[in-house]
Design a protein around this motif. Structure first.
Motif, PDB file in Angstrom:
ATOM      1  N   LEU A   1       6.340  11.081  -9.200  1.00  0.00           N
ATOM      2  CA  LEU A   1       5.390  10.531 -10.165  1.00  0.00           C
ATOM      3  C   LEU A   1       4.237   9.785  -9.499  1.00  0.00           C
ATOM      4  CD1 LEU A   1       7.911   9.260 -12.859  1.00  0.00           C
ATOM      5  CD2 LEU A   1       6.415  11.261 -13.029  1.00  0.00           C
ATOM      6  N   TYR A   2       4.497   9.170  -8.354  1.00  0.00           N
ATOM      7  CA  TYR A   2       3.458   8.400  -7.668  1.00  0.00           C
ATOM      8  C   TYR A   2       2.800   9.162  -6.523  1.00  0.00           C
ATOM      9  CZ  TYR A   2       4.566   4.169 -10.259  1.00  0.00           C
ATOM     10  OH  TYR A   2       4.732   3.254 -11.266  1.00  0.00           O
ATOM     11  N   ALA A   3       3.216  10.398  -6.302  1.00  0.00           N
ATOM     12  CA  ALA A   3       2.717  11.169  -5.155  1.00  0.00           C
ATOM     13  C   ALA A   3       1.208  11.376  -5.209  1.00  0.00           C
ATOM     14  CB  ALA A   3       3.440  12.505  -5.088  1.00  0.00           C
TER      15      ALA A   3
ATOM     16  N   GLU B   1      -9.102   7.418  -1.474  1.00  0.00           N
ATOM     17  CA  GLU B   1      -9.456   6.001  -1.606  1.00  0.00           C
ATOM     18  C   GLU B   1      -8.233   5.106  -1.475  1.00  0.00           C
ATOM     19  OE1 GLU B   1      -9.673   7.652  -5.950  1.00  0.00           O
ATOM     20  OE2 GLU B   1      -9.958   8.388  -3.890  1.00  0.00           O
ATOM     21  N   ASN B   2      -7.078   5.592  -1.910  1.00  0.00           N
ATOM     22  CA  ASN B   2      -5.867   4.775  -1.792  1.00  0.00           C
ATOM     23  C   ASN B   2      -5.313   4.783  -0.376  1.00  0.00           C
ATOM     24  OD1 ASN B   2      -5.885   3.879  -4.426  1.00  0.00           O
ATOM     25  ND2 ASN B   2      -4.607   5.548  -5.186  1.00  0.00           N
TER      26      ASN B   2
ATOM     27  N   LEU C   1       1.053   2.047  -0.274  1.00  0.00           N
ATOM     28  CA  LEU C   1       0.201   1.575  -1.362  1.00  0.00           C
ATOM     29  C   LEU C   1       0.917   0.494  -2.165  1.00  0.00           C
ATOM     30  CD1 LEU C   1      -2.447   1.901  -2.959  1.00  0.00           C
ATOM     31  CD2 LEU C   1      -1.304   3.662  -4.323  1.00  0.00           C
ATOM     32  N   ALA C   2       2.211   0.636  -2.322  1.00  0.00           N
ATOM     33  CA  ALA C   2       2.982  -0.376  -3.053  1.00  0.00           C
ATOM     34  C   ALA C   2       2.831  -1.748  -2.399  1.00  0.00           C
ATOM     35  CB  ALA C   2       4.452   0.035  -3.116  1.00  0.00           C
TER      36      ALA C   2
ATOM     37  N   VAL D   1       0.276  -2.886  -0.864  1.00  0.00           N
ATOM     38  CA  VAL D   1      -1.042  -3.431  -1.205  1.00  0.00           C
ATOM     39  C   VAL D   1      -0.956  -4.214  -2.520  1.00  0.00           C
ATOM     40  CG1 VAL D   1      -3.432  -2.884  -1.779  1.00  0.00           C
ATOM     41  CG2 VAL D   1      -2.271  -1.609   0.039  1.00  0.00           C
ATOM     42  N   PHE D   2      -0.203  -3.662  -3.469  1.00  0.00           N
ATOM     43  CA  PHE D   2      -0.043  -4.351  -4.754  1.00  0.00           C
ATOM     44  C   PHE D   2       0.793  -5.619  -4.615  1.00  0.00           C
ATOM     45  CE2 PHE D   2      -1.550  -0.319  -6.289  1.00  0.00           C
ATOM     46  CZ  PHE D   2      -2.211  -0.622  -7.481  1.00  0.00           C
ATOM     47  N   THR D   3       1.904  -5.534  -3.897  1.00  0.00           N
ATOM     48  CA  THR D   3       2.819  -6.682  -3.833  1.00  0.00           C
ATOM     49  C   THR D   3       2.360  -7.763  -2.863  1.00  0.00           C
ATOM     50  OG1 THR D   3       4.184  -5.603  -2.129  1.00  0.00           O
ATOM     51  CG2 THR D   3       4.801  -5.254  -4.434  1.00  0.00           C
ATOM     52  N   ASP D   4       1.670  -7.369  -1.789  1.00  0.00           N
ATOM     53  CA  ASP D   4       1.320  -8.328  -0.741  1.00  0.00           C
ATOM     54  C   ASP D   4      -0.132  -8.787  -0.764  1.00  0.00           C
ATOM     55  OD1 ASP D   4       3.876  -7.689  -0.020  1.00  0.00           O
ATOM     56  OD2 ASP D   4       3.360  -6.649   1.845  1.00  0.00           O
ATOM     57  N   VAL D   5      -0.997  -8.024  -1.445  1.00  0.00           N
ATOM     58  CA  VAL D   5      -2.428  -8.333  -1.409  1.00  0.00           C
ATOM     59  C   VAL D   5      -2.991  -8.589  -2.812  1.00  0.00           C
ATOM     60  CG1 VAL D   5      -4.720  -7.540  -0.688  1.00  0.00           C
ATOM     61  CG2 VAL D   5      -2.699  -6.929   0.679  1.00  0.00           C
ATOM     62  N   ARG D   6      -2.840  -7.641  -3.692  1.00  0.00           N
ATOM     63  CA  ARG D   6      -3.525  -7.718  -4.985  1.00  0.00           C
ATOM     64  C   ARG D   6      -2.824  -8.626  -5.996  1.00  0.00           C
ATOM     65  NH1 ARG D   6      -5.530  -2.288  -7.518  1.00  0.00           N
ATOM     66  NH2 ARG D   6      -6.911  -3.804  -8.528  1.00  0.00           N
ATOM     67  N   TYR D   7      -1.529  -8.453  -6.148  1.00  0.00           N
ATOM     68  CA  TYR D   7      -0.791  -9.210  -7.178  1.00  0.00           C
ATOM     69  C   TYR D   7       0.449  -9.837  -6.545  1.00  0.00           C
ATOM     70  CZ  TYR D   7      -3.915  -6.503 -10.116  1.00  0.00           C
ATOM     71  OH  TYR D   7      -5.041  -5.942 -10.663  1.00  0.00           O
ATOM     72  N   LYS D   8       0.215 -10.869  -5.757  1.00  0.00           N
ATOM     73  CA  LYS D   8       1.277 -11.502  -4.990  1.00  0.00           C
ATOM     74  C   LYS D   8       2.182 -12.357  -5.874  1.00  0.00           C
ATOM     75  CE  LYS D   8      -1.854 -13.273  -2.305  1.00  0.00           C
ATOM     76  NZ  LYS D   8      -2.547 -14.029  -1.231  1.00  0.00           N
ATOM     77  N   LYS D   9       3.436 -12.449  -5.479  1.00  0.00           N
ATOM     78  CA  LYS D   9       4.422 -13.246  -6.220  1.00  0.00           C
ATOM     79  C   LYS D   9       3.952 -14.690  -6.370  1.00  0.00           C
ATOM     80  CE  LYS D   9       9.238 -14.854  -5.913  1.00  0.00           C
ATOM     81  NZ  LYS D   9       9.632 -14.539  -7.294  1.00  0.00           N
ATOM     82  N   ALA D  10       3.448 -15.277  -5.298  1.00  0.00           N
ATOM     83  CA  ALA D  10       3.016 -16.672  -5.359  1.00  0.00           C
ATOM     84  C   ALA D  10       1.880 -16.861  -6.369  1.00  0.00           C
ATOM     85  CB  ALA D  10       2.573 -17.145  -3.974  1.00  0.00           C
TER      86      ALA D  10
END
Length: 246
Positions: free
Chosen positions: A193-195, A202-203, A215-216, A218-227
């Motif tokens: 599904l994510y292929a 661009e990704n 890419l995952a 990038v979302f968890t560590d850069v764009r939408y971080k837990k903190a």
């Protein structure tokens, strides 16, 4: 209408052409025909056109340039203030100082916002949804002088497009569609599904420029971080309490 929805694009650059008042009113009137819980219409829309007000709003949206460039910025708010006042003036005691009522009003506001966006695009206008609204809700409340019972939910910039960007990718329908009951995903299904998303140039560049492996990340560590999520969650809960929803 189906073609408009399937071919829509996010527009971040606008010409300096003003939006005619009758066009704007037509769009907003279409917006308020959206579905609403119990026909209460517990939302409000704040229209910003004034350059000085845009200057004040811009920092609330991390100074994204479209806030000042777009001829119109619309802030959609969950609003029980007006309904509460009506109840009180008619010998009815409102019981909407709770989280459920906030969710009800937030859903109402988002339904109206989507109606407005589709109506605007049908008129040849471009829109950009700003997810920064809930991050900076307390600052927006101050700028727009929102009273108790009112919380900003989303913001949309509106104007005639000055760009024609490529359409942003979406997951295939099968990724989000479940028949009758929710069917959880296998590892193989997730990979499939994510292929396509992961293979876009661009990704791939996005991963490389951020020094990540996937890419995952990038979302968890850069764009939408837990903190960051925890910080803004705490901040938003404070806003809900201050505005009378907790």
């Amino acid at each position: 209408m189906i073609d408009i929805l399937k071919n829509r694009k996010t527009i971040r650059k606008y010409t300096n052409q003003a939006i005619e008042e009758d066009v704007l009113i037509d769009i907003l009137e279409a917006g308020v025909r959206a579905s609403t819980t119990g026909n209460m219409q517990v939302y409000s829309i704040v229209v910003t056109k004034d350059d000085a007000m845009k200057e004040k709003l811009a920092p609330c949206h991390f100074n994204q340039p479209m806030v000042k460039q777009a001829p119109v910025t619309l802030t959609f708010c969950a609003d029980f203030n007006r309904f509460n006042l009506w109840c009180q003036q008619n010998n009815a005691e409102p019981g909407y100082d709770n989280f459920l009522s906030f969710v009800t009003a937030a859903i109402d506001a988002l339904l109206v916002a989507q109606n407005v966006c589709v109506a605007a695009e049908s008129k040849g206008l471009g829109i950009c949804y700003l997810g920064t609204t809930t991050y900076m809700a307390d600052k927006i409340i101050d700028v727009l002088k929102l009273p108790n019972g009112v919380v900003p939910i989303t913001t949309v910039t509106l104007g005639y497009p000055d760009e024609d960007p490529a359409q942003i990718d979406r997951l295939p329908l099968e990724a989000v569609l479940h028949q009758e009951t929710y069917k959880d995903y296998t590892q193989e299904q997730i990979s499939k599904l994510y292929a396509t998303k992961e293979s876009l140039e661009e990704n791939i560049a996005f991963v490389k420029e951020n020094g990540k492996e996937t890419l995952a990340q990038v979302f968890t560590d850069v764009r939408y971080k837990k903190a960051d999520n925890e910080h803004f969650s705490k901040q938003l809960l404070g806003v809900l309490k201050a505005q009378g929803f907790m």
